[in-house]
Motif scaffolding. Structure first.
Motif, PDB file in Angstrom:
ATOM      1  N   THR A  38       0.822  -1.204   0.000  1.00  0.00           N
ATOM      2  CA  THR A  38       0.000   0.000   0.000  1.00  0.00           C
ATOM      3  C   THR A  38       0.857   1.254   0.000  1.00  0.00           C
ATOM      4  O   THR A  38       0.564   2.223  -0.718  1.00  0.00           O
ATOM      5  N   ASN A  39       1.923   1.262   0.787  1.00  0.00           N
ATOM      6  CA  ASN A  39       2.824   2.411   0.798  1.00  0.00           C
ATOM      7  C   ASN A  39       3.442   2.641  -0.572  1.00  0.00           C
ATOM      8  O   ASN A  39       3.538   3.777  -1.051  1.00  0.00           O
ATOM      9  N   GLN A  78      -3.528  12.909  -1.210  1.00  0.00           N
ATOM     10  CA  GLN A  78      -4.306  12.413  -0.076  1.00  0.00           C
ATOM     11  C   GLN A  78      -5.714  11.978  -0.471  1.00  0.00           C
ATOM     12  O   GLN A  78      -6.251  11.016   0.083  1.00  0.00           O
ATOM     13  N   MET A 138       2.607   7.394   2.997  1.00  0.00           N
ATOM     14  CA  MET A 138       1.586   6.975   3.942  1.00  0.00           C
ATOM     15  C   MET A 138       2.237   6.211   5.087  1.00  0.00           C
ATOM     16  O   MET A 138       3.166   5.441   4.884  1.00  0.00           O
ATOM     17  N   ALA A 191      -7.223   2.997  -1.187  1.00  0.00           N
ATOM     18  CA  ALA A 191      -6.192   2.062  -0.721  1.00  0.00           C
ATOM     19  C   ALA A 191      -6.780   0.684  -0.423  1.00  0.00           C
ATOM     20  O   ALA A 191      -6.242  -0.344  -0.862  1.00  0.00           O
ATOM     21  N   HIS A 211      -6.018   8.389  -1.551  1.00  0.00           N
ATOM     22  CA  HIS A 211      -5.773   7.336  -0.566  1.00  0.00           C
ATOM     23  C   HIS A 211      -7.055   6.640  -0.122  1.00  0.00           C
ATOM     24  O   HIS A 211      -6.994   5.607   0.536  1.00  0.00           O
ATOM     25  N   LYS A 212      -8.216   7.195  -0.490  1.00  0.00           N
ATOM     26  CA  LYS A 212      -9.469   6.526  -0.178  1.00  0.00           C
ATOM     27  C   LYS A 212      -9.595   5.199  -0.921  1.00  0.00           C
ATOM     28  O   LYS A 212     -10.392   4.351  -0.537  1.00  0.00           O
ATOM     29  N   PHE A 238       0.621   3.837  -3.283  1.00  0.00           N
ATOM     30  CA  PHE A 238      -0.008   5.138  -3.132  1.00  0.00           C
ATOM     31  C   PHE A 238       0.984   6.240  -2.792  1.00  0.00           C
ATOM     32  O   PHE A 238       0.577   7.344  -2.434  1.00  0.00           O
ATOM     33  N   SER A 261      -3.876   2.196 -10.468  1.00  0.00           N
ATOM     34  CA  SER A 261      -3.455   3.299  -9.596  1.00  0.00           C
ATOM     35  C   SER A 261      -2.898   4.463 -10.414  1.00  0.00           C
ATOM     36  O   SER A 261      -3.069   5.629 -10.034  1.00  0.00           O
TER      37      SER A 261
END
Length: 238
Positions: free
Chosen positions: A55-56, A64, A235, A70, A67-68, A59, A220
């Protein structure tokens, strides 16, 4: 004897019920879940570490507001990896070898990213169809090309995932069939073919994981194009 090599990619049925539904539900039963205890097992710790690292990395270039997504993209990547890996087991079925299934994963998420871009930044989204400084004579042609390029993205996602897995499965089937046919005629050649099959299986395991990662990574990138604002910092999950 299989009359058509592609018959192995047909969805199997039991008593008239397609087993593709079982293949789609089974991966979620294999993921270990956290328990109410002080220390988790090594498997759960590795799973949590993998999810956080993925995830890091995925994203990092997205701001920001992006990031919803993720949880959705991470779950999609884990789901695709599970489907691809389970499909390598004998007497199993790989749903992602069906183009309709791959398109069902690609089209809704791609369309959602496009709609977000037109809703949040319509001027920027429309500007992708016509870069600044384009000669007047090339404007109609360029708009048509960019429109086709936009709508071909989900097709490319689905075809890439399906074609890579289908080609690998076909190659494994042909090599294994050759090894079985040569075992009584030329045992030495059959042994070498079996070694080749083993190496090919390892390659297919890597392909199964890489294709799931590439599929999610491209989604992504489409999300990054349609979210506004500068990228945020890394993140952090604790």
């Amino acid at each position: 004897m299989t009359l058509n090599l592609f018959d192995q990619f047909l969805s199997p049925t039991l008593l008239g019920i397609p087993l593709i539904g079982l293949a789609l539900l089974l991966p979620w039963l294999l993921f270990p879940k956290s328990r109410l205890r002080w220390l988790n097992s090594r498997l759960i710790q590795f799973q949590n570490w993998f999810v956080i690292r993925f995830t890091n990395q995925l994203f990092l270039p997205i701001n920001q507001k992006g990031h919803k997504w993720a949880a959705l993209l991470t779950a999609l990547m884990l789901f695709l990896i599970s489907l691809n890996m389970l499909g390598l087991l004998p007497y199993t079925f790989t749903p992602t070898t069906q183009l309709s299934m791959s398109m069902a994963f690609a089209v809704p998420i791609w369309l959602a990213t496009v709609l977000i871009g037109f809703r949040n930044q319509p001027n920027v989204a429309l500007a992708h169809f016509l870069p600044e400084g384009t000669p007047t004579l090339l404007i109609p042609v360029l708009i048509i090309i960019e429109t086709i390029s936009l709508f071909i993205r989900p097709l490319a996602l689905g075809v890439r995932l399906t074609a890579n897995l289908t080609a690998g499965h076909l190659l494994m089937y042909l090599v294994s069939y050759a090894a079985f046919a040569l075992i009584s005629i030329m045992p030495t050649v059959a042994a070498l073919t079996s070694i080749l099959l083993f190496l090919l299986t390892i390659l297919e395991v890597a392909v199964a994981m890489i294709q799931a990662y590439v599929f999610t990574l491209l989604l992504s990138l489409y999300l990054q194009e349609n979210t506004y604002g500068p990228p945020s910092t890394r993140m952090s999950y604790s």
